[in-house]
Design an enzyme around this catalytic site. Structure first.
Site, PDB file in Angstrom:
ATOM      1  N   ASP A  56       0.784  -1.250   0.000  1.00 61.21           N
ATOM      2  CA  ASP A  56       0.000   0.000   0.000  1.00 61.21           C
ATOM      3  C   ASP A  56       0.817   1.301   0.000  1.00 61.21           C
ATOM      4  O   ASP A  56       1.831   1.402   0.691  1.00 61.21           O
ATOM      5  CB  ASP A  56      -0.854   0.088   1.271  1.00 61.21           C
ATOM      6  CG  ASP A  56      -1.560  -1.186   1.619  1.00 61.21           C
ATOM      7  OD1 ASP A  56      -1.498  -2.135   0.841  1.00 61.21           O
ATOM      8  OD2 ASP A  56      -2.171  -1.223   2.695  1.00 61.21           O
ATOM      9  N   GLU A  96     -10.438  -2.462   4.223  1.00 58.11           N
ATOM     10  CA  GLU A  96      -9.092  -1.969   4.542  1.00 58.11           C
ATOM     11  C   GLU A  96      -8.920  -0.575   3.944  1.00 58.11           C
ATOM     12  O   GLU A  96      -9.624  -0.200   2.991  1.00 58.11           O
ATOM     13  CB  GLU A  96      -8.022  -2.899   3.970  1.00 58.11           C
ATOM     14  CG  GLU A  96      -8.089  -4.318   4.527  1.00 58.11           C
ATOM     15  CD  GLU A  96      -6.984  -5.237   3.997  1.00 58.11           C
ATOM     16  OE1 GLU A  96      -6.346  -5.918   4.808  1.00 58.11           O
ATOM     17  OE2 GLU A  96      -6.767  -5.271   2.769  1.00 58.11           O
TER      18      GLU A  96
HETATM   19  C1  FRU Z   1      -3.845  -3.685   2.653  1.00 57.88           C
HETATM   20  C2  FRU Z   1      -3.247  -4.122   3.973  1.00 57.88           C
HETATM   21  C3  FRU Z   1      -3.617  -3.165   5.075  1.00 57.88           C
HETATM   22  C4  FRU Z   1      -2.507  -3.367   6.060  1.00 57.88           C
HETATM   23  C5  FRU Z   1      -1.315  -3.594   5.169  1.00 57.88           C
HETATM   24  C6  FRU Z   1      -0.315  -4.575   5.713  1.00 57.88           C
HETATM   25  O1  FRU Z   1      -3.149  -4.149   1.553  1.00 57.88           O
HETATM   26  O2  FRU Z   1      -3.639  -5.439   4.267  1.00 57.88           O
HETATM   27  O3  FRU Z   1      -4.909  -3.374   5.607  1.00 57.88           O
HETATM   28  O4  FRU Z   1      -2.327  -2.269   6.902  1.00 57.88           O
HETATM   29  O5  FRU Z   1      -1.827  -4.073   3.946  1.00 57.88           O
HETATM   30  O6  FRU Z   1       0.818  -4.618   4.903  1.00 57.88           O
END
Ligand code: FRU
Length: 511
Positions: free
Chosen positions: A45, A227
């Site tokens: 992300d 998310e």
């Molecule tokens: C989304 C996610 C988020 C989390 C991160 C962990 O891709 O799963 O919810 O904070 O990636 O790397």
């Protein structure tokens, strides 16, 4: 000075090494040339998107020691133009409270935190701490929110000694704070993804948080965990302001796997209220490869600039066939609010700064396309702009094809019978890494009179913006040989091309 044979040899070798680094930098097969990707290792992300003193910061979920997900750090890059990027050292490392999961950064203009000591405003990062010890012990309270601050334009970071600032009361998924300042009520707002809904917290100082709202238990898509939320306000051309909740969803997106839905509504400082019936599900992107996207805090002119992780978490993110690195971001996109017969909707277009990568121009004049028309432009990196008249085109299907001498291809087409735009990557090259990859992705277009396409094509991705960006599709592809051929096609009749412009694009990574 007399140079010995040995010192000459050393100088020669150093020069060689420098040259070979220049020749090979970002030149691996499938390496994106005008998209951001990490120098090495894993990326997911975008995090901590903030604009401060002329610099757009892009932090990102990063595991530098492997090309698959692992202990999460925040990688860091900056840009002055949202087009070319400079890598900076890793900003946040995992600590005793956990891995550093996704989150955001704000400029604490009024020093509400009291962190400011000199003239620079504090940049305050708010992120999820994911405790692996608790996870392994099967505990649900493993995710909490922490903060860190920088007093030197994001170059170095100090974690707050009283972390976490928001503890967990037992929700296994309790993450991804995307904080913004709500001017009307003069407090900070933190949308947080909790299981399959959103919780909203507010704070006067980024340290003490109070829950003020909850949204979404019955709204939109629920095929997977929610998310990376983001709440933004946008004004339509008629002056109407709406609040938009961008809500990423880990599974069950429109074209498979993870994706991004959004809601249009109102927000008065405490909770989000949906304008639409709960069953209305709106998608920000109809391709398979745009996930976890959010917007920049504090972008100039109050613009809302979005960037997403160009992959699919649920379907194949850890398996795509790249070498020393894994994943890239989308191009930054400017979001807008448009009024449609169904209500206000999001639209998006690449930021115009990308146009400075254009190298030349091939113009294609108004013409009738009756089968395959080859376009002379051979460059792999390109921007394709085409518009077709939908009222006079008789073809059942038309669009363009990117292909190579191995007969591998990606098709961007419009299906007149179903009124759908699609990307077809069923025969696009490598796909044995996941049976979910070789697919066709569809998007609805309704009753438009024209089909105007802007497509950005990189070594291993295509981003398509249809009719001013009211529809977007983002897909990856991995051809065994570059796509150097481009043709416009029609099937079962004529396609009336109004005009076309193709621009070869230059790489942002060439040294
Ligand atoms: C989304 C996610 C988020 C989390 C991160 C962990 O891709 O799963 O919810 O904070 O990636 O790397």
């Amino acid at each position: 000075m007399r140079l010995t044979f040995l010192s000459l040899a050393i100088i020669f070798c150093l020069a060689c090494e420098q040259k070979s680094k220049t020749d090979t930098f970002y030149q691996e097969q499938h390496r994106p040339q005008f998209h951001f990707s990490p120098e090495k290792g894993w990326m997911n992300d975008p995090n901590g998107l903030v604009y401060y003193e002329g610099e757009y910061h892009l932090f990102y979920q990063h595991y530098p020691d492997s090309t698959v997900w692992g202990p999460m750090h925040w990688g860091h890059a900056i840009s002055k133009d949202l087009t070319t990027w400079e890598h900076l050292p890793i900003a946040l490392y995992p600590d005793s409270l956990g891995y550093i999961f996704s989150g955001s950064i704000v400029v604490d203009e009024n020093n509400t935190t009291g962190f400011q000591t000199g003239k620079e405003k504090p940049l305050v990062a708010i992120f999820t701490l994911h405790d692996m010890v608790k996870e392994k012990a099967g505990r649900n309270d493993r995710e909490s929110q922490g903060i860190a601050y920088s007093l030197d334009k994001g170059r170095t970071w100090t974690k707050y000694e009283k972390n976490p600032v928001l503890a967990n009361k037992g929700d296994a998924d309790f993450r991804d704070p995307k904080v913004f300042w709500h001017e009307a009520t003069k407090h900070w707002v933190m949308p947080l993804a909790v299981g399959q809904h959103l919780e909203i917290f507010t704070s006067p100082n980024l340290k003490d948080w109070e829950k003020t709202g909850e949204f979404g238990n019955k709204d939109g898509a629920h095929g997977g965990v929610w998310e990376c939320p983001d709440i933004i306000s946008l004004k339509a051309e008629d002056g109407v302001e709406k609040w938009v909740l961008i809500q990423n969803i880990g599974r069950g997106a429109i074209n498979g796997g993870s994706g991004t839905q959004y809601f249009v509504g109102t927000f008065h400082g405490k909770t989000f209220i949906n304008d639409n019936p709960p069953e209305t599900t709106l998608w920000l992107d109809y391709g398979a490869d745009n996930y976890a996207g959010v917007t920049w805090f504090n972008a100039p002119n109050n613009e809302k600039i979005f960037i997403g992780w160009m992959s699919n978490w649920d379907d194949y993110a850890t398996k795509v066939p790249t070498s020393s690195w894994r994943s890239a971001m989308t191009v930054p996109r400017k979001l807008s609010l448009i009024k449609t017969s169904e209500g206000y909707r999001l639209a998006q277009m690449p930021v115009t700064q990308i146009e400075k990568l254009r190298l030349g121009k091939t113009e294609i004049s108004k013409q009738t396309i009756s089968n395959d028309t080859k376009i002379g432009e051979k460059s792999v990196l390109k921007e394709i702009n085409l518009s077709f008249d939908l009222t006079t085109s008789t073809a059942n299907e038309f669009g363009f094809i990117l292909s190579n001498s191995l007969n591998e291809k990606v098709v961007l087409g419009y299906d007149k019978t179903t009124k759908q735009v699609f990307i077809d990557r069923t025969n696009a090259g490598k796909s044995d890494f996941s049976k979910l990859f070789a697919k066709k992705h569809l998007a609805p277009l309704n009753d438009d009179k024209e089909l105007t396409i802007k497509a950005l094509v990189d070594n291993s991705s295509i981003e398509v913006f249809v009719n001013g960006g009211k529809i977007a599709l983002t897909d990856l592809f991995f051809p065994n040989e570059d796509y150097t051929q481009l043709s416009i096609y029609s099937k079962g009749g004529n396609a009336e091309l109004i005009k076309g412009e193709i621009y070869p694009l230059k790489s942002i990574w060439k040294k």
